[in-house]
Design a protein around this motif. Structure first.
Motif, PDB file in Angstrom:
ATOM      1  N   PRO A 223       8.842  18.098  11.692  1.00  0.00           N
ATOM      2  CA  PRO A 223       7.856  17.969  10.614  1.00  0.00           C
ATOM      3  C   PRO A 223       8.289  16.885   9.641  1.00  0.00           C
ATOM      4  O   PRO A 223       9.484  16.625   9.474  1.00  0.00           O
ATOM      5  N   PHE A 224       7.318  16.243   9.006  1.00  0.00           N
ATOM      6  CA  PHE A 224       7.606  15.172   8.055  1.00  0.00           C
ATOM      7  C   PHE A 224       6.911  15.508   6.741  1.00  0.00           C
ATOM      8  O   PHE A 224       5.686  15.646   6.695  1.00  0.00           O
ATOM      9  N   GLY A 225       7.691  15.646   5.670  1.00  0.00           N
ATOM     10  CA  GLY A 225       7.136  16.021   4.372  1.00  0.00           C
ATOM     11  C   GLY A 225       7.094  14.854   3.408  1.00  0.00           C
ATOM     12  O   GLY A 225       8.021  14.034   3.370  1.00  0.00           O
ATOM     13  N   SER A 226       6.032  14.777   2.628  1.00  0.00           N
ATOM     14  CA  SER A 226       5.908  13.736   1.602  1.00  0.00           C
ATOM     15  C   SER A 226       5.084  14.282   0.442  1.00  0.00           C
ATOM     16  O   SER A 226       4.215  15.131   0.627  1.00  0.00           O
ATOM     17  N   VAL A 227       5.377  13.772  -0.741  1.00  0.00           N
ATOM     18  CA  VAL A 227       4.678  14.234  -1.939  1.00  0.00           C
ATOM     19  C   VAL A 227       3.384  13.436  -2.116  1.00  0.00           C
ATOM     20  O   VAL A 227       3.402  12.201  -2.032  1.00  0.00           O
ATOM     21  N   VAL A 228       2.275  14.135  -2.361  1.00  0.00           N
ATOM     22  CA  VAL A 228       0.999  13.461  -2.579  1.00  0.00           C
ATOM     23  C   VAL A 228       0.266  14.103  -3.764  1.00  0.00           C
ATOM     24  O   VAL A 228       0.291  15.319  -3.933  1.00  0.00           O
ATOM     25  N   PRO A 229      -0.384  13.286  -4.602  1.00  0.00           N
ATOM     26  CA  PRO A 229      -1.311  13.849  -5.592  1.00  0.00           C
ATOM     27  C   PRO A 229      -2.622  14.191  -4.899  1.00  0.00           C
ATOM     28  O   PRO A 229      -2.955  13.615  -3.858  1.00  0.00           O
ATOM     29  N   TYR A 230      -3.361  15.134  -5.466  1.00  0.00           N
ATOM     30  CA  TYR A 230      -4.641  15.502  -4.886  1.00  0.00           C
ATOM     31  C   TYR A 230      -5.565  16.041  -5.976  1.00  0.00           C
ATOM     32  O   TYR A 230      -5.125  16.473  -7.047  1.00  0.00           O
ATOM     33  N   CYS A 231      -6.850  16.014  -5.716  1.00  0.00           N
ATOM     34  CA  CYS A 231      -7.828  16.768  -6.491  1.00  0.00           C
ATOM     35  C   CYS A 231      -8.733  17.442  -5.469  1.00  0.00           C
ATOM     36  O   CYS A 231      -8.619  17.189  -4.269  1.00  0.00           O
ATOM     37  N   LEU A 232      -9.621  18.309  -5.924  1.00  0.00           N
ATOM     38  CA  LEU A 232     -10.508  19.015  -5.003  1.00  0.00           C
ATOM     39  C   LEU A 232     -11.879  18.346  -4.983  1.00  0.00           C
ATOM     40  O   LEU A 232     -12.418  17.995  -6.034  1.00  0.00           O
ATOM     41  N   ASP A 233     -12.439  18.170  -3.798  1.00  0.00           N
ATOM     42  CA  ASP A 233     -13.741  17.519  -3.673  1.00  0.00           C
ATOM     43  C   ASP A 233     -14.870  18.522  -3.916  1.00  0.00           C
ATOM     44  O   ASP A 233     -14.637  19.667  -4.339  1.00  0.00           O
ATOM     45  N   GLU A 234     -16.103  18.116  -3.648  1.00  0.00           N
ATOM     46  CA  GLU A 234     -17.259  18.965  -3.951  1.00  0.00           C
ATOM     47  C   GLU A 234     -17.273  20.253  -3.132  1.00  0.00           C
ATOM     48  O   GLU A 234     -17.917  21.234  -3.508  1.00  0.00           O
ATOM     49  N   GLN A 235     -16.555  20.273  -2.015  1.00  0.00           N
ATOM     50  CA  GLN A 235     -16.475  21.477  -1.195  1.00  0.00           C
ATOM     51  C   GLN A 235     -15.255  22.337  -1.539  1.00  0.00           C
ATOM     52  O   GLN A 235     -15.063  23.388  -0.926  1.00  0.00           O
ATOM     53  N   GLY A 236     -14.460  21.862  -2.482  1.00  0.00           N
ATOM     54  CA  GLY A 236     -13.251  22.589  -2.837  1.00  0.00           C
ATOM     55  C   GLY A 236     -12.082  22.286  -1.927  1.00  0.00           C
ATOM     56  O   GLY A 236     -11.076  22.998  -1.929  1.00  0.00           O
ATOM     57  N   TYR A 237     -12.189  21.196  -1.133  1.00  0.00           N
ATOM     58  CA  TYR A 237     -11.115  20.801  -0.231  1.00  0.00           C
ATOM     59  C   TYR A 237     -10.191  19.795  -0.929  1.00  0.00           C
ATOM     60  O   TYR A 237     -10.673  18.938  -1.693  1.00  0.00           O
ATOM     61  N   PRO A 238      -8.887  19.856  -0.668  1.00  0.00           N
ATOM     62  CA  PRO A 238      -7.979  18.844  -1.235  1.00  0.00           C
ATOM     63  C   PRO A 238      -8.347  17.442  -0.759  1.00  0.00           C
ATOM     64  O   PRO A 238      -8.571  17.215   0.438  1.00  0.00           O
ATOM     65  N   LEU A 239      -8.408  16.527  -1.699  1.00  0.00           N
ATOM     66  CA  LEU A 239      -8.743  15.130  -1.426  1.00  0.00           C
ATOM     67  C   LEU A 239      -7.536  14.276  -1.762  1.00  0.00           C
ATOM     68  O   LEU A 239      -7.002  14.363  -2.872  1.00  0.00           O
ATOM     69  N   ILE A 240      -7.080  13.467  -0.809  1.00  0.00           N
ATOM     70  CA  ILE A 240      -5.910  12.619  -1.029  1.00  0.00           C
ATOM     71  C   ILE A 240      -6.264  11.167  -0.739  1.00  0.00           C
ATOM     72  O   ILE A 240      -7.197  10.874   0.010  1.00  0.00           O
ATOM     73  N   LEU A 241      -5.516  10.267  -1.355  1.00  0.00           N
ATOM     74  CA  LEU A 241      -5.672   8.826  -1.156  1.00  0.00           C
ATOM     75  C   LEU A 241      -4.340   8.295  -0.661  1.00  0.00           C
ATOM     76  O   LEU A 241      -3.351   8.329  -1.396  1.00  0.00           O
TER      77      LEU A 241
END
Length: 241
Positions: free
Chosen positions: A32-50
């Protein structure tokens, strides 16, 4: 799995705005490969990442979209007694122009600095679609949660209108919310998101989610809740808990 467990799991996902994204390593198969990402929730309540096209986790997701996002209570003194949530998900890159535009509008409110490097570099939006989640609310409070997401009733013009109105005309109310919730009094402080269960404030570069005292399913109900909070002496108990 209790309804309250799903609600508490979702609230933790709302309260936090960064986590550990674990993907299947392409260069080191089986690991497994772990990395830190910021996120917000989209209109469906799903995590959104860039994420960047050259990043290792992006290469991993392109090969195998199965992943997980681990979030935990920030600044917890006892990490084993604190709440944490592991969201098992399928990652999907957004490729529809309208979906990308909506994602960018939302994400930039939460992370305004991201607009510059998104335009200047090869970054893409990905949505993490939850399959199942593991929520731990402390010792003995351990649950599998089949449905953690809740669609945002107000996503789009309705939410944007409420946010712009509050930021333009009610800075004193926002300052009062911050004081009531004992959050850091830094500048700038603005509303960046509203959902039926609460609202997000961006204070400096940090994101904070505050719960409404009861579920708000209409803009009118949101207005009533925000007005009541602006005149409250203490933050009211959430009656839907």
């Amino acid at each position: 799995m209790s309804v309250s467990a799903a609600k508490h799991a979702r609230e933790l996902l709302l309260k936090e705005y960064r986590g550990v994204l674990s993907t299947h390593s392409k260069s080191m198969p089986g690991f497994p490969f772990g990395s830190v990402v910021p996120y917000c929730l989209d209109e469906q309540g799903y995590p959104l990442i860039l994420i960047s096209r050259i990043a290792q986790h992006t290469h991993n997701l392109q090969r195998d979209p199965k992943c997980s996002l681990l979030v935990g209570e920030r600044a917890a003194e006892d990490v084993q007694a604190a709440g944490r949530l592991t969201v098992l998900a399928e990652a999907k890159q957004l490729d529809d122009a309208q979906a990308i535009e909506a994602a960018a509008a939302r994400y930039y409110r939460y992370f305004p600095e991201s607009a510059d490097y998104h335009r200047a570099h090869d970054f893409d939006f990905w949505r993490l679609e939850p399959v199942r989640s593991r929520y731990i609310g402390g010792f003995g409070a351990i649950h599998w949660v089949d449905q953690v997401a809740l669609s945002n009733t107000f996503a789009g013009e309705s939410e944007l209108s409420m946010i712009e109105h509050m930021n333009a005309d009610h800075s004193k109310a926002i300052a009062h919310y911050i004081e009531l919730a004992a959050l850091p009094a830094q500048s700038p402080a603005q509303l960046v998101g509203i959902d039926s269960e609460g609202f997000h404030l961006r204070i400096g570069k940090s994101i904070h989610w505050l719960a409404f005292p009861t579920l708000c399913n209409t803009p009118g109900a949101v207005r009533q809740a925000l007005v009541a909070l602006a005149h409250a002496d203490v933050w009211p108990v959430n009656n839907d808990a």
